[in-house]
Design a protein around this motif. Structure first.
Motif, PDB file in Angstrom:
ATOM      1  N   GLN A 170      78.648  60.093  13.060  1.00  0.00           N
ATOM      2  CA  GLN A 170      77.469  60.964  13.001  1.00  0.00           C
ATOM      3  C   GLN A 170      77.824  62.404  13.369  1.00  0.00           C
ATOM      4  N   ILE A 171      78.679  62.545  14.375  1.00  0.00           N
ATOM      5  CA  ILE A 171      79.082  63.886  14.819  1.00  0.00           C
ATOM      6  C   ILE A 171      79.836  64.613  13.712  1.00  0.00           C
ATOM      7  N   TYR A 172      80.796  63.929  13.117  1.00  0.00           N
ATOM      8  CA  TYR A 172      81.584  64.578  12.066  1.00  0.00           C
ATOM      9  C   TYR A 172      80.771  64.780  10.788  1.00  0.00           C
ATOM     10  N   TRP A 173      79.765  63.949  10.587  1.00  0.00           N
ATOM     11  CA  TRP A 173      78.863  64.186   9.450  1.00  0.00           C
ATOM     12  C   TRP A 173      78.134  65.513   9.632  1.00  0.00           C
ATOM     13  N   GLU A 174      77.656  65.750  10.840  1.00  0.00           N
ATOM     14  CA  GLU A 174      76.956  67.004  11.118  1.00  0.00           C
ATOM     15  C   GLU A 174      77.880  68.206  10.964  1.00  0.00           C
ATOM     16  N   LEU A 175      79.159  68.002  11.230  1.00  0.00           N
ATOM     17  CA  LEU A 175      80.130  69.087  11.088  1.00  0.00           C
ATOM     18  C   LEU A 175      80.616  69.241   9.647  1.00  0.00           C
ATOM     19  N   GLY A 176      80.215  68.307   8.793  1.00  0.00           N
ATOM     20  CA  GLY A 176      80.641  68.371   7.399  1.00  0.00           C
ATOM     21  C   GLY A 176      82.091  67.977   7.189  1.00  0.00           C
ATOM     22  N   ASP A 177      82.668  67.292   8.163  1.00  0.00           N
ATOM     23  CA  ASP A 177      84.061  66.844   8.052  1.00  0.00           C
ATOM     24  C   ASP A 177      84.052  65.402   7.543  1.00  0.00           C
ATOM     25  N   TYR A 178      83.937  65.260   6.231  1.00  0.00           N
ATOM     26  CA  TYR A 178      83.729  63.945   5.640  1.00  0.00           C
ATOM     27  C   TYR A 178      84.966  63.050   5.729  1.00  0.00           C
ATOM     28  N   ASN A 179      86.136  63.655   5.748  1.00  0.00           N
ATOM     29  CA  ASN A 179      87.348  62.850   5.920  1.00  0.00           C
ATOM     30  C   ASN A 179      87.366  62.173   7.291  1.00  0.00           C
ATOM     31  N   LYS A 180      86.886  62.895   8.308  1.00  0.00           N
ATOM     32  CA  LYS A 180      86.816  62.316   9.646  1.00  0.00           C
ATOM     33  C   LYS A 180      85.750  61.213   9.708  1.00  0.00           C
ATOM     34  N   VAL A 181      84.668  61.408   8.991  1.00  0.00           N
ATOM     35  CA  VAL A 181      83.633  60.367   8.931  1.00  0.00           C
ATOM     36  C   VAL A 181      84.254  59.069   8.427  1.00  0.00           C
ATOM     37  N   ILE A 182      85.000  59.182   7.343  1.00  0.00           N
ATOM     38  CA  ILE A 182      85.648  58.009   6.747  1.00  0.00           C
ATOM     39  C   ILE A 182      86.679  57.425   7.707  1.00  0.00           C
ATOM     40  N   ASP A 183      87.429  58.302   8.356  1.00  0.00           N
ATOM     41  CA  ASP A 183      88.471  57.864   9.286  1.00  0.00           C
ATOM     42  C   ASP A 183      87.883  57.025  10.414  1.00  0.00           C
ATOM     43  N   PHE A 184      86.811  57.526  11.041  1.00  0.00           N
ATOM     44  CA  PHE A 184      86.241  56.795  12.176  1.00  0.00           C
ATOM     45  C   PHE A 184      85.527  55.523  11.731  1.00  0.00           C
ATOM     46  N   ALA A 185      84.936  55.532  10.554  1.00  0.00           N
ATOM     47  CA  ALA A 185      84.326  54.303  10.043  1.00  0.00           C
ATOM     48  C   ALA A 185      85.401  53.244   9.806  1.00  0.00           C
ATOM     49  N   ASN A 186      86.531  53.686   9.292  1.00  0.00           N
ATOM     50  CA  ASN A 186      87.616  52.746   9.011  1.00  0.00           C
ATOM     51  C   ASN A 186      88.276  52.209  10.272  1.00  0.00           C
ATOM     52  N   ARG A 187      88.173  52.953  11.373  1.00  0.00           N
ATOM     53  CA  ARG A 187      88.763  52.462  12.619  1.00  0.00           C
ATOM     54  C   ARG A 187      88.097  51.159  13.065  1.00  0.00           C
ATOM     55  N   LEU A 188      86.827  51.019  12.724  1.00  0.00           N
ATOM     56  CA  LEU A 188      86.139  49.764  13.034  1.00  0.00           C
ATOM     57  C   LEU A 188      86.760  48.625  12.236  1.00  0.00           C
ATOM     58  N   GLY A 189      86.954  48.868  10.955  1.00  0.00           N
ATOM     59  CA  GLY A 189      87.558  47.848  10.111  1.00  0.00           C
ATOM     60  C   GLY A 189      88.984  47.536  10.516  1.00  0.00           C
ATOM     61  N   ASP A 190      89.704  48.560  10.980  1.00  0.00           N
ATOM     62  CA  ASP A 190      91.093  48.357  11.400  1.00  0.00           C
ATOM     63  C   ASP A 190      91.185  47.431  12.604  1.00  0.00           C
ATOM     64  N   ARG A 191      90.109  47.385  13.405  1.00  0.00           N
ATOM     65  CA  ARG A 191      90.107  46.496  14.574  1.00  0.00           C
ATOM     66  C   ARG A 191      89.561  45.114  14.209  1.00  0.00           C
ATOM     67  N   GLY A 192      89.311  44.906  12.927  1.00  0.00           N
ATOM     68  CA  GLY A 192      88.807  43.614  12.493  1.00  0.00           C
ATOM     69  C   GLY A 192      87.313  43.457  12.675  1.00  0.00           C
ATOM     70  N   GLU A 193      86.614  44.573  12.940  1.00  0.00           N
ATOM     71  CA  GLU A 193      85.170  44.518  13.127  1.00  0.00           C
ATOM     72  C   GLU A 193      84.454  44.864  11.827  1.00  0.00           C
ATOM     73  N   ALA A 194      83.320  44.233  11.619  1.00  0.00           N
ATOM     74  CA  ALA A 194      82.491  44.606  10.480  1.00  0.00           C
ATOM     75  C   ALA A 194      81.869  45.969  10.771  1.00  0.00           C
ATOM     76  N   ILE A 195      81.903  46.856   9.791  1.00  0.00           N
ATOM     77  CA  ILE A 195      81.316  48.177   9.985  1.00  0.00           C
ATOM     78  C   ILE A 195      79.799  48.040   9.931  1.00  0.00           C
ATOM     79  N   PRO A 196      79.081  48.438  10.978  1.00  0.00           N
ATOM     80  CA  PRO A 196      77.620  48.345  10.967  1.00  0.00           C
ATOM     81  C   PRO A 196      77.025  49.153   9.817  1.00  0.00           C
ATOM     82  N   PRO A 197      75.833  48.790   9.360  1.00  0.00           N
ATOM     83  CA  PRO A 197      75.226  49.471   8.209  1.00  0.00           C
ATOM     84  C   PRO A 197      75.172  50.990   8.329  1.00  0.00           C
ATOM     85  N   SER A 198      74.851  51.508   9.515  1.00  0.00           N
ATOM     86  CA  SER A 198      74.757  52.966   9.664  1.00  0.00           C
ATOM     87  C   SER A 198      76.106  53.633   9.428  1.00  0.00           C
ATOM     88  N   GLY A 199      77.179  52.996   9.907  1.00  0.00           N
ATOM     89  CA  GLY A 199      78.516  53.538   9.686  1.00  0.00           C
ATOM     90  C   GLY A 199      78.951  53.397   8.240  1.00  0.00           C
TER      91      GLY A 199
END
Length: 307
Positions: free
Chosen positions: A198-227
């Motif tokens: 959410q923070i990086y979305w507000e900053l318009g840094d879309y690559n970071k948005v994707i990066d942090f969303a993927n960190r959830l998947g990298d830990r084997g967690e399902a990405i919540p709908p908001s992410g």
């Protein structure tokens, strides 16, 4: 003679297991014999009886009765040694009654009067949380920051790091929040990673948005709908609609952001030249959608197509 009788009655009631009657009797003694040489003895006994009785009220869920007792004998209690083991429970009672300012003041008192930093550590999280719940984000951020500085390895580090991020987000201090996330040692958690998107979305840094969303998947967690939604939106903004489409399709089925995701699927299909599939999605959205905005946008598209 009367004052001795009244004092002895208070003592007897206390020893007989009738603390409330003892408090009432000793309170009457204080009012009627203010200059008595026995007053100090009566007040000492009251100061002994009051804290456990207030704690009993709180334990029974009678928060208001505990607060009434506190207010009635505040002056006497303040003159005591201030060592009330039930203070954390009292702070929670204030919060449950909606007396948030009073609850905060109790936590601040405990922090200021703690014998050591270790003794004060556990009070920062409820204090900062109360400030956050009262929409006092500046104070929530202040005490979260103080905790993180004083207790870099504290047991509440993850919770207060998240609370600080949320407070900075509410204050629109996105750059400061992003700086915290650049520390490689920041505590990891699903909620923190989601907050980061959410923070990086507000900053318009879309690559970071994707990066942090993927960190959830990298830990084997399902990405919540908001992410997942922010990841899909970020991919779309970066021109990667093909990669975003399967994410939107998952969201359309999941339901939380179903209408928005369905509309986005339609948009992407239009861009791919699959107008028939897109039109079906838009029609279904108009007929079954729940969000007025996305239904209207779908309706506008259908109207333009059939004009």
């Amino acid at each position: 003679m009367r004052e001795e009788i009244l004092l002895k009655l208070g003592i007897t009631l206390h020893l007989s297991g009738e603390p409330l009657r003892a408090i009432e009797t000793l309170g009457k003694f204080r009012r009627n014999f203010a200059s008595s040489p026995l007053r100090a003895e009566a007040e000492a006994l009251m100061a002994e009886i009051l804290p456990p009785e207030m704690e009993n009220f709180i334990a029974k869920g009678e928060d208001l009765q505990a607060v009434i007792l506190l207010e009635k004998y505040r002056e006497l209690l303040i003159r005591g040694d201030g060592k009330w083991p039930f203070l954390p429970k009292l702070a929670k009672a204030f919060a449950r009654l909606g007396l948030f300012d009073r609850g905060c003041r109790v936590y601040l008192y405990m922090i200021d009067h703690a014998k050591s930093d270790d003794a004060a550590e556990s009070f920062y999280l409820p204090l900062a949380s109360l400030y956050y719940d009262r929409d006092e984000y500046t104070l929530a951020e202040k005490y979260s920051k103080t905790y993180l500085k004083q207790y870099p390895k504290g047991s509440n580090r993850t919770a207060l790091f998240l609370l600080r991020l949320r407070s900075l987000y509410k204050l629109a201090r996105f750059e400061e929040a992003a700086e915290l996330l650049q520390d490689k040692q920041y505590p990891r958690s699903t909620k923190i990673e989601l907050m980061a998107t959410q923070i990086y979305w507000e900053l318009g840094d879309y690559n970071k948005v994707i990066d942090f969303a993927n960190r959830l998947g990298d830990r084997g967690e399902a990405i919540p709908p908001s992410g997942l939604l922010l990841e899909a939106e970020a991919l779309r903004r970066l021109g990667h609609a093909k990669q975003a489409l399967p994410l939107y399709e998952v969201l359309a089925e999941e339901g939380t952001f179903g209408d928005q995701a369905t509309y986005r699927c339609g948009q992407i299909l239009i861009a791919k030249g699959e107008r028939v599939r897109a039109l079906k999605l838009f029609t279904d959205l108009v007929e079954k959608g729940k969000n007025a905005l996305w239904r209207q946008l779908a309706s506008d598209f259908i109207a333009a197509e059939t004009y």
